[in-house]
Design an enzyme around this catalytic site. Structure first.
Site, mmCIF file in Angstrom:
data_model
loop_
_atom_site.group_PDB
_atom_site.id
_atom_site.type_symbol
_atom_site.label_atom_id
_atom_site.label_comp_id
_atom_site.label_asym_id
_atom_site.label_seq_id
_atom_site.Cartn_x
_atom_site.Cartn_y
_atom_site.Cartn_z
ATOM 1 N N SER A 126 0.829 -1.204 0.000
ATOM 2 C CA SER A 126 0.000 0.000 0.000
ATOM 3 C C SER A 126 0.860 1.250 0.000
ATOM 4 C CB SER A 126 -0.892 0.000 1.254
ATOM 5 O OG SER A 126 -1.525 1.246 1.418
ATOM 6 N N TYR A 151 -1.745 -1.327 10.941
ATOM 7 C CA TYR A 151 -2.078 -1.873 9.615
ATOM 8 C C TYR A 151 -0.959 -1.514 8.627
ATOM 9 C CZ TYR A 151 -3.553 -1.735 4.857
ATOM 10 O OH TYR A 151 -3.561 -1.868 3.490
ATOM 11 N N LYS A 155 2.253 -3.791 6.460
ATOM 12 C CA LYS A 155 2.631 -3.757 5.040
ATOM 13 C C LYS A 155 4.139 -3.512 4.912
ATOM 14 C CE LYS A 155 -1.384 -4.542 3.320
ATOM 15 N NZ LYS A 155 -1.650 -5.870 2.700
ATOM 16 N N LEU A 202 -13.880 6.596 1.244
ATOM 17 C CA LEU A 202 -14.681 7.669 0.652
ATOM 18 C C LEU A 202 -15.744 7.175 -0.311
ATOM 19 C CD1 LEU A 202 -15.217 10.694 0.143
ATOM 20 C CD2 LEU A 202 -13.477 10.591 -1.669
HETATM 21 C C1 WQD Z 1 -9.770 9.106 1.076
HETATM 22 C C2 WQD Z 1 -10.025 10.578 1.351
HETATM 23 C C3 WQD Z 1 -10.451 11.100 3.648
HETATM 24 C C4 WQD Z 1 -14.259 9.029 4.004
HETATM 25 C C5 WQD Z 1 -7.142 4.115 3.026
HETATM 26 C C6 WQD Z 1 -6.069 3.357 3.718
HETATM 27 C C7 WQD Z 1 -5.110 2.809 2.696
HETATM 28 C C8 WQD Z 1 -5.881 1.969 1.699
HETATM 29 C C9 WQD Z 1 -6.952 2.813 1.029
HETATM 30 C C10 WQD Z 1 -5.900 -0.328 2.376
HETATM 31 C C11 WQD Z 1 -9.344 11.075 2.615
HETATM 32 C C12 WQD Z 1 -11.665 11.403 2.778
HETATM 33 C C13 WQD Z 1 -13.065 9.526 3.506
HETATM 34 C C14 WQD Z 1 -15.306 9.912 4.332
HETATM 35 C C15 WQD Z 1 -13.937 11.760 3.641
HETATM 36 N N1 WQD Z 1 -6.489 0.875 2.350
HETATM 37 N N2 WQD Z 1 -12.918 10.870 3.332
HETATM 38 N N3 WQD Z 1 -15.112 11.261 4.136
HETATM 39 O O1 WQD Z 1 -7.459 7.043 3.851
HETATM 40 O O2 WQD Z 1 -6.588 7.542 1.493
HETATM 41 O O3 WQD Z 1 -6.579 5.199 2.351
HETATM 42 O O4 WQD Z 1 -7.810 3.293 2.090
HETATM 43 O O5 WQD Z 1 -4.870 -0.643 1.808
HETATM 44 O O6 WQD Z 1 -4.156 2.011 3.354
HETATM 45 O O7 WQD Z 1 -5.356 4.254 4.537
HETATM 46 O O8 WQD Z 1 -8.745 6.286 1.785
HETATM 47 O O9 WQD Z 1 -11.123 6.387 1.167
HETATM 48 O O10 WQD Z 1 -10.494 6.372 3.654
HETATM 49 O O11 WQD Z 1 -10.057 8.405 2.289
HETATM 50 O O12 WQD Z 1 -13.779 12.977 3.483
HETATM 51 O O13 WQD Z 1 -16.426 9.528 4.780
HETATM 52 O O14 WQD Z 1 -11.425 10.772 1.545
HETATM 53 O O15 WQD Z 1 -10.258 12.127 4.614
HETATM 54 O O16 WQD Z 1 -8.915 12.395 2.388
HETATM 55 P P1 WQD Z 1 -7.310 6.636 2.433
HETATM 56 P P2 WQD Z 1 -10.180 6.807 2.263
#
Ligand code: WQD
Length: 340
Positions: A126, A151, A155, A202
């Site tokens: 990741s 987590y 990795k 997201l």
């Molecule tokens: C993306 C953006 C949030 C939810 C994570 C893991 C990473 C990988 C992918 C496993 C951020 C914003 C999110 C919401 C929001 N997973 N957001 N409202 O954090 O980049 O990565 O998932 O391998 O290891 O860390 O992905 O989709 O959680 O967030 O505003 O309800 O969307 O703040 O900026 P992230 P995400």
């Protein structure tokens, strides 16, 4: 026909990778402990490909179960290893659960593969290993930052374990793929990211808000040093990501790897902010999204998107789908699973 083990094979990326390998002519064996998916994902794989792969419900963190699997599936030539717990927040609360599951599974799998001369391992890593990279876009030479969660640490440690084995064993070759942000679903809408519990990511939260399961999307912070104040990520279609695994597998099986272990960033190379994703979703689907700005989320990096030169030049792979196409596919999947 080459037989490949896919661990976490009923998961989101695992199931899409199973479809790609089957359609390319590989025989796949799927294993999953069903802790974050359901066995009916197998039905979707069969409906798409016309083949129902062999599936074992098992726990890779149990050494005997791994030995029994390899004793039974004697002609495996490699594995794509997705199986791991992956909830960042949960890993902070339950570190030992994450270290035990994610690292023991990997170690037992490596021990089994190391008995097979010429074996191949593709490891699901990741971009989280980079933390907040100092330079964007992020290349594979970017420094690995102290993990922000157990987590993410599993990795980093996982890559080190693989690197150390490949340095002394001439029986196994491995490639780690550092994913950016997987989104989307197969064009059939028969497989996708199964919504179990409240989505942390997201795009599933967006689609559940659009379909009415969630009241509104909270945008975690709009005061970041980015053009519109919201965080930037590299959102890659899960089918593009699955095809990157095929390219990596064929690099190993094709011979000619100068080193026994290689690492690739797998993203589109394009960064998009949270608000850009929201507006792209509305444009792609015609659905107006209810959202509100909320406090920033602890642990979020400001921006992360891939430099794709190495994966394009060495693996000959490049993402094909646009952000809008990926979001439309996520929406079609959300609508399809709510029909049942
Ligand atoms: C993306 C953006 C949030 C939810 C994570 C893991 C990473 C990988 C992918 C496993 C951020 C914003 C999110 C919401 C929001 N997973 N957001 N409202 O954090 O980049 O990565 O998932 O391998 O290891 O860390 O992905 O989709 O959680 O967030 O505003 O309800 O969307 O703040 O900026 P992230 P995400």
């Amino acid at each position: 026909m080459s037989k490949i083990l896919i661990t976490g094979g009923l998961g989101y990326i695992g199931s899409h990778t199973a479809v790609v390998l089957i359609e390319k002519g590989y025989e796949v064996v799927l294993v999953d402990n069903l802790s974050n998916t359901r066995e009916e994902v197998l039905d979707g794989i069969e409906q798409i490909t016309g083949k129902r792969p062999v599936f074992y419900a098992m726990d890779l963190a149990e050494k005997q179960q791994v030995s029994d699997l390899f004793a039974r599936e004697k002609d495996l030539i490699g594995a794509i290893h997705f199986a791991a717990y992956k909830a960042v927040g949960e890993s902070v609360q339950e570190p030992l659960k994450y270290y035990q599951n994610n690292l023991c599974s990997l170690i037992y799998l490596l021990a089994a593969l190391d008995q097979i001369p010429g074996s191949a391992l593709i490891f699901s890593s990741s971009c989280t290993v980079y933390g907040q990279a100092d330079t964007l876009p992020i290349t594979e030479l970017a420094p690995i930052k102290p993990a922000e969660s157990p987590y993410g640490n599993t990795k980093q440690i996982g890559e080190e374990i693989i690197r150390d084995l490949c340095a002394v064993s001439d029986r196994i070759k491995a490639i780690a793929l550092r994913y950016f942000n997987p989104i989307g679903a197969h064009s059939s809408a028969l497989i996708g990211e199964l919504p179990l519990g409240v989505p942390q990511n997201l795009v599933p939260f967006i689609t559940q808000t659009a379909i009415g399961i969630r009241e509104r999307l909270s945008v975690f912070g709009d005061q970041y040093p980015t053009p519109d104040g919201t965080c930037i990520r590299d959102y890659i279609h899960v089918v593009d990501l699955a095809e990157a695994h095929l390219a990596a597998l064929e690099r190993i099986l094709g011979g000619g790897m100068p080193e026994n272990f290689e690492v690739f960033n797998v993203g589109t190379g394009q960064g998009n902010s949270v608000l850009e994703v929201v507006h792209a979703f509305e444009a792609a689907t015609g659905v107006k999204l209810n959202y509100a700005i909320a406090p920033k989320r602890a642990g979020d990096v400001i921006a992360a998107y891939a430099d794709t030169q190495k994966v394009e030049q060495v693996l000959g792979w490049k993402a094909r789908y646009t952000l809008e196409e990926s979001l439309a596919a996520s929406w079609a999947w959300e609508q399809n699973i709510r029909k049942k």
